[in-house]
Scaffold this motif. Structure first.
Motif, PDB file in Angstrom:
ATOM      1  N   VAL B  61       0.826  -1.208   0.000  1.00 38.02           N
ATOM      2  CA  VAL B  61       0.000   0.000   0.000  1.00 38.02           C
ATOM      3  C   VAL B  61       0.860   1.259   0.000  1.00 38.02           C
ATOM      4  O   VAL B  61       0.694   2.153  -0.826  1.00 38.02           O
ATOM      5  CB  VAL B  61      -0.959  -0.004   1.194  1.00 38.02           C
ATOM      6  CG1 VAL B  61      -1.707   1.303   1.265  1.00 38.02           C
ATOM      7  CG2 VAL B  61      -1.924  -1.156   1.083  1.00 38.02           C
ATOM      8  N   TYR B  62       1.784   1.290   0.948  1.00 32.06           N
ATOM      9  CA  TYR B  62       2.560   2.530   1.053  1.00 32.06           C
ATOM     10  C   TYR B  62       3.528   2.694  -0.090  1.00 32.06           C
ATOM     11  O   TYR B  62       3.482   3.666  -0.850  1.00 32.06           O
ATOM     12  CB  TYR B  62       3.288   2.566   2.397  1.00 32.06           C
ATOM     13  CG  TYR B  62       2.464   3.266   3.447  1.00 32.06           C
ATOM     14  CD1 TYR B  62       2.234   4.627   3.351  1.00 32.06           C
ATOM     15  CD2 TYR B  62       1.947   2.569   4.520  1.00 32.06           C
ATOM     16  CE1 TYR B  62       1.480   5.262   4.299  1.00 32.06           C
ATOM     17  CE2 TYR B  62       1.200   3.195   5.468  1.00 32.06           C
ATOM     18  CZ  TYR B  62       0.963   4.565   5.365  1.00 32.06           C
ATOM     19  OH  TYR B  62       0.210   5.194   6.286  1.00 32.06           O
ATOM     20  N   ALA B  65       1.522   2.167  -3.553  1.00 31.78           N
ATOM     21  CA  ALA B  65       0.440   3.078  -3.955  1.00 31.78           C
ATOM     22  C   ALA B  65       0.680   4.509  -3.501  1.00 31.78           C
ATOM     23  O   ALA B  65       0.703   5.436  -4.304  1.00 31.78           O
ATOM     24  CB  ALA B  65      -0.891   2.580  -3.385  1.00 31.78           C
ATOM     25  N   VAL B  66       0.913   4.666  -2.206  1.00 34.01           N
ATOM     26  CA  VAL B  66       0.955   6.025  -1.675  1.00 34.01           C
ATOM     27  C   VAL B  66       2.130   6.804  -2.241  1.00 34.01           C
ATOM     28  O   VAL B  66       1.974   7.910  -2.771  1.00 34.01           O
ATOM     29  CB  VAL B  66       0.994   5.965  -0.137  1.00 34.01           C
ATOM     30  CG1 VAL B  66       1.269   7.341   0.422  1.00 34.01           C
ATOM     31  CG2 VAL B  66      -0.299   5.411   0.398  1.00 34.01           C
ATOM     32  N   ALA B 152     -14.281   0.058   5.612  1.00 31.07           N
ATOM     33  CA  ALA B 152     -13.028   0.588   5.061  1.00 31.07           C
ATOM     34  C   ALA B 152     -13.072   0.601   3.548  1.00 31.07           C
ATOM     35  O   ALA B 152     -12.610   1.556   2.903  1.00 31.07           O
ATOM     36  CB  ALA B 152     -11.853  -0.237   5.561  1.00 31.07           C
ATOM     37  N   LEU B 155     -15.047   3.418   2.594  1.00 33.00           N
ATOM     38  CA  LEU B 155     -14.268   4.639   2.766  1.00 33.00           C
ATOM     39  C   LEU B 155     -13.349   4.864   1.581  1.00 33.00           C
ATOM     40  O   LEU B 155     -13.234   5.984   1.058  1.00 33.00           O
ATOM     41  CB  LEU B 155     -13.456   4.549   4.057  1.00 33.00           C
ATOM     42  CG  LEU B 155     -12.465   5.694   4.263  1.00 33.00           C
ATOM     43  CD1 LEU B 155     -13.213   6.920   4.699  1.00 33.00           C
ATOM     44  CD2 LEU B 155     -11.398   5.332   5.254  1.00 33.00           C
ATOM     45  N   LEU B 156     -12.720   3.795   1.138  1.00 28.31           N
ATOM     46  CA  LEU B 156     -11.791   3.936   0.015  1.00 28.31           C
ATOM     47  C   LEU B 156     -12.524   4.396  -1.233  1.00 28.31           C
ATOM     48  O   LEU B 156     -12.045   5.268  -1.969  1.00 28.31           O
ATOM     49  CB  LEU B 156     -11.082   2.611  -0.230  1.00 28.31           C
ATOM     50  CG  LEU B 156      -9.967   2.338   0.784  1.00 28.31           C
ATOM     51  CD1 LEU B 156      -9.450   0.932   0.650  1.00 28.31           C
ATOM     52  CD2 LEU B 156      -8.822   3.333   0.578  1.00 28.31           C
ATOM     53  N   ALA B 159     -13.381   7.895  -0.897  1.00 31.35           N
ATOM     54  CA  ALA B 159     -12.181   8.712  -1.050  1.00 31.35           C
ATOM     55  C   ALA B 159     -11.819   8.860  -2.519  1.00 31.35           C
ATOM     56  O   ALA B 159     -11.472   9.958  -2.974  1.00 31.35           O
ATOM     57  CB  ALA B 159     -11.026   8.079  -0.282  1.00 31.35           C
ATOM     58  N   VAL B 160     -11.961   7.767  -3.252  1.00 29.02           N
ATOM     59  CA  VAL B 160     -11.615   7.850  -4.670  1.00 29.02           C
ATOM     60  C   VAL B 160     -12.565   8.813  -5.380  1.00 29.02           C
ATOM     61  O   VAL B 160     -12.137   9.705  -6.120  1.00 29.02           O
ATOM     62  CB  VAL B 160     -11.676   6.441  -5.302  1.00 29.02           C
ATOM     63  CG1 VAL B 160     -11.602   6.548  -6.818  1.00 29.02           C
ATOM     64  CG2 VAL B 160     -10.549   5.587  -4.780  1.00 29.02           C
TER      65      VAL B 160
ATOM     66  N   ILE C  70      -5.614   1.527   9.861  1.00 25.94           N
ATOM     67  CA  ILE C  70      -4.954   2.832   9.745  1.00 25.94           C
ATOM     68  C   ILE C  70      -4.303   2.974   8.381  1.00 25.94           C
ATOM     69  O   ILE C  70      -4.360   4.043   7.751  1.00 25.94           O
ATOM     70  CB  ILE C  70      -3.917   3.006  10.870  1.00 25.94           C
ATOM     71  CG1 ILE C  70      -4.652   3.180  12.192  1.00 25.94           C
ATOM     72  CG2 ILE C  70      -3.033   4.222  10.606  1.00 25.94           C
ATOM     73  CD1 ILE C  70      -3.742   3.463  13.344  1.00 25.94           C
ATOM     74  N   ALA C  72      -5.333   1.607   5.689  1.00 20.40           N
ATOM     75  CA  ALA C  72      -6.396   1.861   4.713  1.00 20.40           C
ATOM     76  C   ALA C  72      -6.835   3.320   4.769  1.00 20.40           C
ATOM     77  O   ALA C  72      -6.995   3.992   3.736  1.00 20.40           O
ATOM     78  CB  ALA C  72      -7.585   0.940   5.008  1.00 20.40           C
ATOM     79  N   VAL C  73      -7.010   3.798   5.963  1.00 20.89           N
ATOM     80  CA  VAL C  73      -7.443   5.194   6.099  1.00 20.89           C
ATOM     81  C   VAL C  73      -6.382   6.138   5.550  1.00 20.89           C
ATOM     82  O   VAL C  73      -6.686   7.118   4.863  1.00 20.89           O
ATOM     83  CB  VAL C  73      -7.757   5.509   7.573  1.00 20.89           C
ATOM     84  CG1 VAL C  73      -7.979   6.997   7.759  1.00 20.89           C
ATOM     85  CG2 VAL C  73      -8.962   4.749   8.026  1.00 20.89           C
ATOM     86  N   ALA C  74      -5.107   5.799   5.826  1.00 25.42           N
ATOM     87  CA  ALA C  74      -4.030   6.659   5.341  1.00 25.42           C
ATOM     88  C   ALA C  74      -4.035   6.704   3.820  1.00 25.42           C
ATOM     89  O   ALA C  74      -3.834   7.771   3.219  1.00 25.42           O
ATOM     90  CB  ALA C  74      -2.697   6.152   5.866  1.00 25.42           C
ATOM     91  N   ALA C  75      -4.322   5.569   3.225  1.00 24.07           N
ATOM     92  CA  ALA C  75      -4.357   5.554   1.763  1.00 24.07           C
ATOM     93  C   ALA C  75      -5.458   6.480   1.260  1.00 24.07           C
ATOM     94  O   ALA C  75      -5.254   7.286   0.343  1.00 24.07           O
ATOM     95  CB  ALA C  75      -4.582   4.128   1.268  1.00 24.07           C
ATOM     96  N   ALA C  76      -6.622   6.350   1.879  1.00 22.94           N
ATOM     97  CA  ALA C  76      -7.728   7.211   1.464  1.00 22.94           C
ATOM     98  C   ALA C  76      -7.380   8.671   1.683  1.00 22.94           C
ATOM     99  O   ALA C  76      -7.645   9.534   0.827  1.00 22.94           O
ATOM    100  CB  ALA C  76      -8.977   6.842   2.262  1.00 22.94           C
TER     101      ALA C  76
END
Lengths: 861, 214, 105, 613
Positions: B61-62, B65-66, B152, B155-156, B159-160, C70, C72-76
């Protein structure tokens, strides 16, 4: 009559509702549909409802006569519905019904109202025929008759008050009937507001009556009237006047000395204020002359015959209350006499025939109050009746004259000016003869109606004496005793003198009016140029009298002519009544025909008991008769000499000799100006000041200043708000750091409990993040255990008068420590056993009730 | 000195250095690389702590993706992504201050740890073999924690969508409101104009349209 | 120092240091992108703490699951945050947070 | 009599009313006439159903009360407001119809309140636990006092909405939403017996009101909206503090918290605390009433508000202040209220009746004038409350209705010329009775009601208040003096109202702009007709209203006396205590202590429980 009484029993006399409601029906239908019904239908409806009402009144009158035998007053009663009730704090409830009742007094009054009312309606149908607001006019007139009937037939003060304000409202609407003219609307408003001042008095009277007698209906007030003989402290308002302490001791005592009047006097004065407003007495008479702005039938109906006499009616109705207060009676009588004199003096100088009649009305009303005030209720009321006839007749006659003049002159003001008239006798014979009859009545021509009624009042004014309502003339109540006012002996003579003088003046100015209208040459071929009725605003306009009026141009137009039959018939009837109605209650010299007196006797029985005649006055009656005749002869004779023989030259020269005085009288003594300046002006400037204060003190200080203060502090705090996220975050971090530091620092807190009686003391330490503790309980300076433990509580026992210091050290998760010491001391036990305030022992004591309840519950189980 | 000791030392130093690089480098690309390094270091520490699944997720993820998203945005912005003219000079005081603050904190921490007279470290106990395994976490996520897990995902998605909505702004129709005051905007909002501009078609209009279409 | 990596305190201190660095980065840097990265640093340090404590309580995995959420939330958050950065850039042609002071007016 | 004939006889009055309604209006089309006729027949039906019948006093007054009625009355408009949000903004007709339907339905539903004779105690009571931990309950009920205010509100809100729909053209959806929400919140404030609930509604109604002023108002609308908001908020916050203080005391004394009105009645505070609490409550209500010197928001708000907003503001919102005083100041802190009554009555007379009237006299703007006349009228209402006699209190409650009706009608009528001329300045008019005769006639009727001419509603209220003040014991020796001064207010009322009537309607038609003013149209006539009818119905048959409020008022007074007695018993003691439970109908629905778990009970109780078999 038996049939009527069988159909309508005295306790449920439904006929009353018809009498009252028929005019309302007429008003409602005419008011809503009037414009579509057409003039004929409107007049037919308006006339027929009043006529039926009149017929029913006549029936009721005779039924009353049938029922009233001997000394007992008959009273028919009809209850519509329960209006509302007033419940007091002690639980007493006063129920107010929409109820009507009729007795000899109100029956007679209803007869006059509907009878004269009908004639005036008939007259109006013709008089107002050309007016675009015809249906509106008749609506108002019907509504007025309804209100007036409610006023006189109402069985309680509040119901009377409905009519009372109702007639005021109708008067307002009718005075301002031609509302396009600013002054008419203003006159209407003036009438309403002045009446309202009177209504205020009536409202206060009602409140006091409710408080002292506990009732507002006639029989209830009568029943509780005894309670009015109570002293009431009227000064000082509180316990004392604080500012008086600045004065020297004697003066302070004088200022703060409690002063009492009897409740009856308060009620009487408040009632009289109400009546003075409605009946145009000093000082509230000012609206009536202005009210002549309305159409002439209105002046006849409302402002001469019916509404203005409502005050006299009310005082007669509540005569049993009035006689309880000699002081109030004296005020009524004196004000009446003064009003009569004052108004007569103004009538001397007026040219507008309606104005003359208006002031003569005020003057005659003064007579009525004089009669009522001296306790001669029958005489006062008799004058109401005769005055209704002759004054209505005069107004209608004046209306007829104005009608004729208006057809020629087409100017409202000029067609009312008697300087444009004269010699109308030739053109309007019937009007002349009816007017002559009523002239005879008002000036007191022997055997005319006015002669009898006025003579009776004058005689009673001299001879009556209102007795003290309590023996010994001292009111005692709850330790307070007060002397009541007693009538001075000179009062009767003074009142009589004023009355007689008024009679002379009345004869003079009425003769002047009569001659001015009907005798001499007709002056209406040319109009007096620049005529303006005095409004009292413009000095220059009439400051020098009427000497400078130039004769204007000759006018084209028809010659004056007699009015149509609808106008003449009422005139004839009223004229006849004016001439002969004196024999309802003729009591002069040898003539002694008094049906009215015996008719009304039961009604005034209670009141007349309180009035006695001055000794030897009976024997002087012929003298008074002579004086009354002399008054008529002198007054009208002089007027005849001045105006008919000398053609007004003496008057003219008098005016020229004292122009200032004349203009003062012509301007009605400038009372209106005085009121404008000082009464209305004072209220006005108070209102201006309040408006200013509302804007600049209330709104400014309360709103602006506080909002400014808040805005200023907001501006100061605004500098902290940079608007940048990072600043806020930095502050947040700082705060977080502070919290972190707080947690990292160890602190010693402990709750101590002590019981001085047993010597047991305990300590319990507060807990924190990773805290461990070590104690020094025995005061030896060393820790009891070197290692930190989780022991948070410690207890110790002390001997009497022993002191001990306990130390406690705390270590937190980060290894930092903190130390604190606690001192304990056990005092000498208090042997008195009293528990000192705030000692912890009181805690369980306060919980005792709970414990007791628990025990009780347990026992119950 | 076991392998584990060394591994921890290396990973923690890498994470710290990466963090320092993130906040200290002038170029945002370098910052992103620093973040990447830190993330890898922390993933390594997760492994030390028996959180294999999390370590993987952390990397995916980090790092996957991030950081990539950051790099995309930096590329999108081009040279504007860096600090503007004079920012460094302006921030100098803050930087020195921050450095001093950090040094102070470090000293305080060291003081707290070393001065504690009986500082006892709390060692980890024996570990369950299942601890941190994909199966164990999966059991939780699809078992008792399934509701937050699904939330979650929601939420994603939100968010998108939100990101698209925010990023897709149209600069040419940017509305300049009548007044700067928010209150005024509240009371004199644009709704009036909107009402007037978009009336619903009347029946007659609809009929005309249908007729015209036919 | 043989306990290196096997006691909780070291993880806590490491996480504290990372958090402080993130904090400083957020406060000191004016570049919104770097600020966002600093936030990521702080979130990561919290994750590390959670996982470390979870290591002490081997009975359950709540700490790790929490860390998972967390992430997941951070990604969002990053997705939305970067979108805001883009919008902000469009508005001000800059990514300096000094420019974002509309709140003040 | 055969059944057909008797049936005809039964419906004859309605047919008559219908026929009159059809025939009276001129220049109207057939549908309008039929509508007016139906309204007339319905009005007659209302009067008939109000008429006290012999069978009204049933043995069990609560037998037929539907306990969800109040909730329906409150939540129908609130849910309706939410529903309106989903309607298209572009179709104002649908929005208006839906809003009107909901308001009308609410009015019809509220008529069911009349089915109860409103005996002593609470009616239509409904209690649901809301937040048990803080002792907050959904506790709603009405008595004879609040019932009339609800009915007044359900009458005037549709009228206000109807008027607004005629004159406002923008943001209809927001308007509908605001009206519905405002209506619901007002109803809620009148029926809440839980202070938390009351506070929620009290604050909730503020929002639509400021929106109404701020969006559809005049030139200075935002300023006026802010002024209104901040004034009210200052009072509310102090009231909240007082409420919380009382709740805290109750929970300390009783062992469990409760926001319930019935519970907090029992709290007897030490003297200083009681005065402070009273101050908090009183300030909130005095601002709302408004009493001098907190009245200056009212003229601004009225002048700036649209006609519909003014009507609601005058007719209902101001009543909330007086209602709050009856319910909370007199009910919860009766001792202080009693002690302060004489002074406050002085303020009500001097600052309300006299000052308000004099300032009204000097106003140029008709709406401003009517606003100040509201200050004077509400001065009468407050005087009635301070006097504290049954008669004065009944008069005060009736006067609240009267003020709602007549001032509502005045605002409506002022709105009419504002719609025509876009000015309300007196000097712009003059002589318009000539071009607008019906309008002038109605205006004069309403004026007469406003100045309290007997036969209209205003008289009955003022008369009862003045008479009640004359016999008041609360005001002590000053009662007669104060009553006398108050009755002087009737003079001033005539002065300012007749001045404006004269200047606007009479005199020459000087301003050429007024030459072609249209008289009232159908919409305006229909809107004002029920108010005009009520003016006479209340004036002639006040017992219809008083008979249903008497028991409620006497219960209020009983509570007032009790509260005062415990205040006196309290003396100078500085500890709070709870007075004895009174029980009976007035304490129906008292929040009993929650069922405690055994382990939290005190040790003694445990011991006792253990001993008990």
């Amino acid at each position: 009559m038996q049939a009527i009484l069988a159909l309508f029993p005295a306790r449920d006399y439904t006929l009353l509702s018809l009498i009252v409601l028929l005019p309302l029906l007429g008003a409602a239908v005419n008011g809503v549909f009037g414009k579509r019904l057409g003039k004929e239908a409107v007049s037919l409806l308006a006339l027929s409802v009043i006529f039926i009402s009149f017929v029913l009144s006549v029936l009721t009158f005779f039924a009353l006569g049938h029922a009233q035998q001997g000394e007992t007053a008959a009273r028919f009663y009809w209850k519509g519905w329960e209006w509302f009730h007033l419940t007091q704090q002690n639980g007493n409830s006063t129920t107010l019904n929409v109820a009507f009742s009729v007795d000899a007094l109100s029956g007679t009054m209803a007869l006059i109202v509907t009878g004269v009312g009908f004639l005036i309606h008939l007259y109006s149908v013709s008089y107002m025929a050309e007016d675009p607001g015809f249906h509106r006019f008749l609506t108002y007139l019907n509504l007025f008759i309804f209100s007036m009937l409610v006023l006189i037939l109402g069985d309680s003060l509040p119901v009377l008050f409905v009519g009372w304000e109702g007639v005021g409202l109708c008067s307002y609407l009718l005075i301002g009937f031609w509302f396009e003219t600013e002054s008419n609307a203003a006159a209407g408003k003036k009438a309403f507001v002045t009446n309202r001042i009177g209504d205020f008095g009536l409202l206060v009277a009602m409140g006091l009556l409710l408080y002292y007698t506990g009732a507002l209906d006639w029989s209830g007030i009568e029943g509780g009237a005894k309670n009015l003989l109570t002293p009431v402290q009227v000064w000082p308002l509180g316990t004392h006047v604080p500012a008086a302490s600045l004065l020297p001791a004697g003066a302070e005592h004088w200022v703060n000395m409690p002063r009492y009047v009897s409740a009856a006097t308060l009620v009487g004065l408040a009632l009289f204020l109400g009546c003075a407003g409605k009946s145009a007495q000093l000082p509230l008479y000012v609206w009536l002359p202005d009210a002549m702005a309305g159409p002439t039938p209105v002046s006849a109906l409302i402002h001469a015959a019916t509404m203005v006499t409502a005050g006299v009616y009310l005082l007669c109705r509540l005569s049993f209350v009035m006689v309880l207060s000699p002081a109030a009676m004296a005020v009524v009588a004196f004000t009446g006499a003064l009003t009569a004199l004052f108004a007569a003096s103004i009538a001397f100088a007026q040219h507008d025939i309606k104005k003359v009649l208006a002031y003569s009305t005020v003057s005659q009303l003064g007579y009525m109050f004089l009669g009522v005030g001296v306790g001669a209720f029958t005489a006062g009321f008799f004058h109401v009746i005769t005055h209704a006839f002759f004054k209505a007749c005069m107004f209608l006659g004046a209306g007829s004259v104005i009608h004729a003049m208006h057809a020629r002159i087409h100017d409202t003001d000029a067609s009312q000016d008697m300087r444009n008239m004269g010699g109308l006798r030739k053109y309007m014979p019937i009007t002349f003869w009816t007017f002559a009859a009523s002239w005879a009545a008002i000036v007191g021509f022997p055997l005319s109606s006015g002669f009898f009624s006025k003579d009776e009042i004058l005689f009673k004014a001299y001879s009556s004496f209102v007795n003290s309502p309590v023996p010994g003339n001292t009111l005692t109540d709850g330790g307070i005793s007060m002397e009541l006012f007693t009538w001075p002996t000179w009062l009767g003579s003074a009142l009589y003198a004023m009355g007689l003088l008024t009679a002379v003046m009345t004869a003079f100015y009425m003769t002047r009016l009569f001659i001015g209208i009907f005798f001499g040459e007709f002056k209406g071929w040319k109009i007096v140029k620049g005529f303006k009725e005095a409004q009292g605003h413009d000095e220059a306009d009439h400051g020098h009298g009427h000497a400078h009026h130039d004769p204007g141009v000759r006018l084209e137009g028809p010659t004056p002519h007699e009015s149509p039959w609808q106008m003449v018939l009422p005139l004839a009837i009223l004229g006849a009544l004016a001439a002969f109605s004196g024999f309802f209650n003729a009591n002069a010299g040898p003539i002694h025909i008094t049906p009215l007196d015996s008719w009304l006797e039961p009604v005034f029985a209670k009141a007349s008991g309180a009035v006695s005649l001055v000794a030897e006055s009976e024997s002087k009656e012929p003298l008074f008769l002579g004086l009354a005749f002399a008054a008529f002869a002198v007054g009208s004779g002089v007027a005849y000499w001045v105006y008919a023989i000398q053609k007004g030259k003496p008057a003219q020269s008098l005016v020229n000799a004292a122009p200032g005085f004349h203009s003062l009288v012509f301007d009605k003594w400038r009372v209106d100006e005085f009121y404008d300046e000082y009464v209305i002006g004072a209220v006005d400037s108070l209102a201006e000041f309040f408006t200013w204060a509302d804007k600049w003190i209330v709104d400014f200080i309360l709103t602006r200043v506080s909002s400014f203060l808040i805005a200023a502090s907001g501006t100061a705090l605004r500098f902290m708000q940079t608007g940048r996220v990072q600043t806020y975050a930095a502050v947040m971090v700082l705060g977080l750091g502070g919290v972190g530091y707080f947690f990292v620092t160890p602190r010693v807190e402990a709750e101590t409990k002590s019981n001085d009686a047993s010597g047991a003391y305990s300590l319990s330490a507060a807990q924190g993040l990773g805290y461990s503790y070590r104690w020094d309980l025995n005061n030896d300076g060393k820790w009891d255990t070197e290692k930190f433990s989780s022991q948070t509580r410690a207890s110790l026992k002390l001997a009497v008068k022993e002191n001990r210091t306990v130390r406690l050290e705390v270590k937190n998760a980060f290894g930092r420590t903190a130390t604190r010491s606690f001192d304990f001391a056990r005092p000498q036990p208090d042997l008195s056993g009293a528990l000192s305030r705030g000692s912890p022992d009181q805690v369980p004591l306060r919980r005792m009730p709970n414990l007791r309840q628990l025990v009780k519950q347990g026992a119950a189980k | 000195m076991t392998v584990g000791n060394v591994f921890f030392a290396v990973a923690s130093v890498v994470a710290l250095l990466g963090a320092f690089m993130t906040i200290a480098s002038q170029s945002p690309v370098r910052s992103a690389v620093g973040l990447l390094i830190t993330i890898v270091g922390i993933a390594a520490l997760f492994l030390m702590l028996n959180a294999q699944f999390l370590a993987a997720i952390q990397l995916i993820v980090y790092a996957g993706a991030v950081v990539v998203l950051f790099v995309f945005v930096i590329m999108l912005l081009g040279p504007d992504a860096g600090d503007g003219e004079g920012t460094v000079a302006r921030a100098r005081v803050a930087r020195y201050g921050a450095g001093a603050f950090f040094a102070l904190l470090a000293a305080a921490a060291a003081h707290l740890v070393t001065r504690a007279p009986d500082a006892v470290f709390t060692p980890f106990g024996a570990v369950d073999p299942e601890h941190g395994s994909v199966e164990a976490i999966g059991r939780l996520l699809f078992g008792s924690d399934v509701v937050p897990f699904e939330l979650a995902t929601a939420l994603l998605i939100v968010a998108v969508v939100g990101a698209i909505a925010v990023a897709r702004g149209k600069p040419h129709v940017r509305r300049q409101s009548k007044s700067a005051s928010p209150t005024a905007r509240m009371f004199h909002g644009p709704l009036m104009a909107r009402d007037a501009q978009r009336p619903l078609p009347t029946k007659a209009e609809k009929a005309a349209k249908a007729a015209g279409g036919a | 120092m043989s306990s290196l990596g096997y006691v909780i305190e070291q993880y806590i201190m490491l996480s504290g240091a990372l958090f402080t660095l993130g904090c400083i980065g957020f406060l000191v840097r004016r570049n919104v992108l770097v600020q966002l990265m600093s936030i990521e640093l702080m979130l990561n340090s919290v994750n590390l703490t959670l996982v470390a404590y979870n290591r002490m309580h081997t009975g359950d995995l709540n700490g790790q699951v929490f860390a998972f959420f967390i992430i997941a939330v951070a990604a969002a958050e990053v997705a939305v945050g970067l979108a805001i950065v883009l919008a902000f850039y469009r508005l001000k042609s800059s990514v300096q947070s000094d420019e974002a002071d509309q709140l003040r007016h | 009599m055969n059944p057909v004939a008797s049936g005809l006889f039964q419906i004859a009055p309605y047919i008559l009313a219908f026929v009159v309604g059809v025939l009276v209006p001129r220049r109207q089309g057939a549908p309008e006439r039929v509508a007016i006729g139906i309204v007339a027949a319905l009005a007659l039906l209302l009067v008939r159903s109000l008429w006290p019948s012999e069978t009204a006093a049933v043995a069990d007054p609560n037998a037929h009360e539907w306990k969800y009625l109040l909730s329906v009355i409150v939540f129908l408009p609130i849910l309706g407001a939410i529903f309106v949000l989903f309607l298209p903004r572009q179709s104002p007709v649908i929005l208006k119809r839906v809003t009107f339907l909901i308001l009308g339905l609410d009015g019809l539903v509220s008529l069911d309140l009349l089915s109860s004779p409103m005996t002593r105690g609470w009616h239509f009571q409904h209690i649901v636990e809301w937040v048990p931990a803080f002792g907050i309950r959904y506790h709603v009920a009405v008595d004879g006092v609040s019932m009339w205010l609800i009915l007044l509100s359900t009458l005037t809100t549709p009228i206000a909405a109807y008027v607004s729909f005629g004159s406002l053209k923008t943001r209809i959806k927001d308007l509908c939403f605001a009206f519905l929400l405002l209506h619901g919140a007002m109803m809620g404030a009148f029926i809440s017996l839980d202070l938390f609930l009351f506070f929620v509604f009290w604050e909730l109604l503020l929002i639509p009101m400021i929106v109404m002023i701020g969006v559809w108002g005049g030139v200075e609308k935002v300023k006026a909206a802010y002024k209104f908001f901040i004034y009210t908020m200052v009072g509310s916050m102090l009231m909240l503090a007082a409420i919380l203080f009382m709740v805290w005391n109750y929970s300390k004394l009783a062992g469990y918290p409760s926001f319930d009105y019935l519970a907090l009645q029992r709290v007897v505070l030490p003297r200083t605390a009681a005065w402070l609490c009273f101050g908090g409550f009183f300030l909130a209500f005095a601002i709302k009433v408004p009493m001098f010197p907190f009245h200056t928001w009212l003229p601004d708000a009225h002048v700036q508000a649209p006609t519909g907003g003014s009507i609601i503001l005058a007719a209902v919102l101001l009543k909330l202040g007086a209602y709050g005083y009856i319910r909370f100041c007199m009910g919860l802190l009766g001792g202080v209220a009693w002690t302060a009554a004489a002074t406050l009555a002085g303020v009500a007379i001097g600052g309300g009746i006299v000052y308000g009237a004099l300032v009204a006299w000097k106003q140029d703007d008709v709406k401003r004038l009517v606003a100040y006349s509201s200050v004077a009228h509400m001065g009468f209402v407050m005087l009635g409350l301070f006097a504290g006699t049954q008669a004065a209190m009944e008069g005060a409650v009736l006067q609240m209705l009267n003020h709602g009706v007549s001032t509502g009608a005045l605002f409506l009528l002022v709105g009419v010329i504002y719609d025509r001329r876009h000015t309300r300045l007196v000097r712009e008019f003059g002589g318009i009775a000539k071009v607008m005769p019906i309008y002038a006639a109605l205006f004069v009727i309403v004026t007469m009601s406003s100045i309290g001419v007997p036969g209209t509603n205003g008289f009955v209220g003022e008369f009862m208040i003045v008479m009640g003040t004359f016999v008041s014991q609360t005001l002590g020796g000053q009662a007669r003096l104060q009553a006398g001064l108050a009755s002087a207010g009737v003079i001033l009322a005539a002065v300012y109202m007749l001045s404006v009537v004269q200047r606007v309607f009479f005199g020459p038609l000087s301003n050429p702009k007024n030459k072609h003013l249209r008289d009232l149209n159908v919409r305006e006539t229909i809107a004002v007709a029920p108010l005009i009818a009520l003016i006479f119905v209340i004036g002639l048959f006040p017992n219809l209203f008083l008979s249903r409020m008497g028991d409620g008022v006497s219960a209020v007074l009983e509570r007032y006396q009790d509260s005062r007695k415990s205040y006196q018993e309290q003396g100078d003691s500085d500890t709070a205590r709870l007075s004895e439970r009174r029980g009976g109908a007035l304490e129906l629905g008292y929040p009993e202590a929650p069922q405690k778990k055994t382990d939290t009970q005190p040790a003694q109780a445990q011991a006792l429980n253990a001993e008990a078999p």
